[in-house]
Design an enzyme around this catalytic site. Structure first.
Site, PDB file in Angstrom:
ATOM      1  N   ILE A 166       0.880  -1.159   0.000  1.00  0.00           N
ATOM      2  CA  ILE A 166       0.000   0.000   0.000  1.00  0.00           C
ATOM      3  C   ILE A 166       0.918   1.209   0.000  1.00  0.00           C
ATOM      4  O   ILE A 166       1.939   1.223   0.699  1.00  0.00           O
ATOM      5  CB  ILE A 166      -0.989   0.016   1.185  1.00  0.00           C
ATOM      6  CG1 ILE A 166      -1.948   1.204   1.068  1.00  0.00           C
ATOM      7  CG2 ILE A 166      -0.269  -0.027   2.517  1.00  0.00           C
ATOM      8  CD1 ILE A 166      -3.136   1.145   2.024  1.00  0.00           C
ATOM      9  N   ALA A 167       0.582   2.198  -0.815  1.00  0.00           N
ATOM     10  CA  ALA A 167       1.430   3.381  -0.941  1.00  0.00           C
ATOM     11  C   ALA A 167       0.558   4.627  -1.016  1.00  0.00           C
ATOM     12  O   ALA A 167      -0.395   4.661  -1.793  1.00  0.00           O
ATOM     13  CB  ALA A 167       2.301   3.280  -2.190  1.00  0.00           C
ATOM     14  N   GLU A 183       2.607  -7.973   5.921  1.00  0.00           N
ATOM     15  CA  GLU A 183       3.831  -7.852   6.716  1.00  0.00           C
ATOM     16  C   GLU A 183       4.253  -6.395   6.678  1.00  0.00           C
ATOM     17  O   GLU A 183       4.010  -5.684   5.705  1.00  0.00           O
ATOM     18  CB  GLU A 183       4.935  -8.767   6.205  1.00  0.00           C
ATOM     19  CG  GLU A 183       5.346  -8.505   4.790  1.00  0.00           C
ATOM     20  CD  GLU A 183       6.259  -9.585   4.237  1.00  0.00           C
ATOM     21  OE1 GLU A 183       7.123  -9.216   3.434  1.00  0.00           O
ATOM     22  OE2 GLU A 183       6.101 -10.754   4.591  1.00  0.00           O
ATOM     23  N   ASN A 203       8.353   0.603  11.263  1.00  0.00           N
ATOM     24  CA  ASN A 203       7.405   1.445  10.536  1.00  0.00           C
ATOM     25  C   ASN A 203       6.161   1.660  11.410  1.00  0.00           C
ATOM     26  O   ASN A 203       5.123   1.031  11.233  1.00  0.00           O
ATOM     27  CB  ASN A 203       7.032   0.809   9.198  1.00  0.00           C
ATOM     28  CG  ASN A 203       6.231   1.742   8.312  1.00  0.00           C
ATOM     29  OD1 ASN A 203       5.645   2.712   8.772  1.00  0.00           O
ATOM     30  ND2 ASN A 203       6.201   1.420   7.026  1.00  0.00           N
ATOM     31  N   TYR A 210      -2.584  -0.294  10.320  1.00  0.00           N
ATOM     32  CA  TYR A 210      -3.078  -1.670  10.272  1.00  0.00           C
ATOM     33  C   TYR A 210      -3.832  -2.032  11.549  1.00  0.00           C
ATOM     34  O   TYR A 210      -4.880  -2.678  11.498  1.00  0.00           O
ATOM     35  CB  TYR A 210      -1.932  -2.641  10.015  1.00  0.00           C
ATOM     36  CG  TYR A 210      -1.208  -2.376   8.712  1.00  0.00           C
ATOM     37  CD1 TYR A 210      -1.885  -1.984   7.563  1.00  0.00           C
ATOM     38  CD2 TYR A 210       0.176  -2.502   8.626  1.00  0.00           C
ATOM     39  CE1 TYR A 210      -1.220  -1.730   6.373  1.00  0.00           C
ATOM     40  CE2 TYR A 210       0.849  -2.255   7.441  1.00  0.00           C
ATOM     41  CZ  TYR A 210       0.142  -1.866   6.324  1.00  0.00           C
ATOM     42  OH  TYR A 210       0.806  -1.623   5.154  1.00  0.00           O
TER      43      TYR A 210
END
Length: 141
Positions: free
Chosen positions: A62-63, A96, A101, A108
């Site tokens: 995801i970006a 993952e 991060n 999440y």
């Protein structure tokens, strides 16, 4: 009108978002999207790539473009990819994330994922110690 999820646009967003690691190229993204098991959700500001095999979905990446962060786009994108994975028969989703991060982990967890494992030294870092990968899981049904 051009496709907001064209591999070239996705690669540009990925490069902006992943400045500390090697971003994925347009060719790599296009190759992934050639698979009937992989789909994209979102738009050029924030996108996700997900693979569904049998009843399991995996968030591949995801970006969010840094110019559009902190606007809730990643949560919207996550909800969209979870719904699409459910439609494709997924009962659970895995991902993952690097142990260092914190922003991604917070996203999440806010989306209902919980840690279910760890891969030691998974993320190699130039000039720094490798970071563990935290494995996370969420039931979709």
């Amino acid at each position: 009108m051009s496709d907001p999820l064209a591999p070239e646009r996705m690669a540009a967003t990925h490069a902006a978002a992943f400045s500390q690691s090697r971003p994925w190229s347009a060719a790599e993204i296009a190759a992934l999207l050639d698979s009937p098991l992989i789909f994209a959700a979102g738009d050029e500001r924030c996108f996700a790539l997900v693979r569904v095999i049998a009843d399991e979905a995996e968030l591949l990446t995801i970006a969010t473009d840094p110019a559009h962060q902190r606007q809730g786009l990643a949560r919207i994108c996550m909800a969209g990819c979870e719904a699409a994975a459910r439609e494709r028969g997924a009962a659970e989703m895995f991902l993952e994330v690097a142990e260092d991060n914190a922003a991604a982990q917070a996203l999440y967890r806010a989306c209902g994922f919980a840690e279910c494992g760890r891969r030691a030294g998974y993320y190699r870092r130039a000039g720094a110690k490798a970071a563990d990968a935290l494995l996370m899981r969420k039931a979709l049904r």
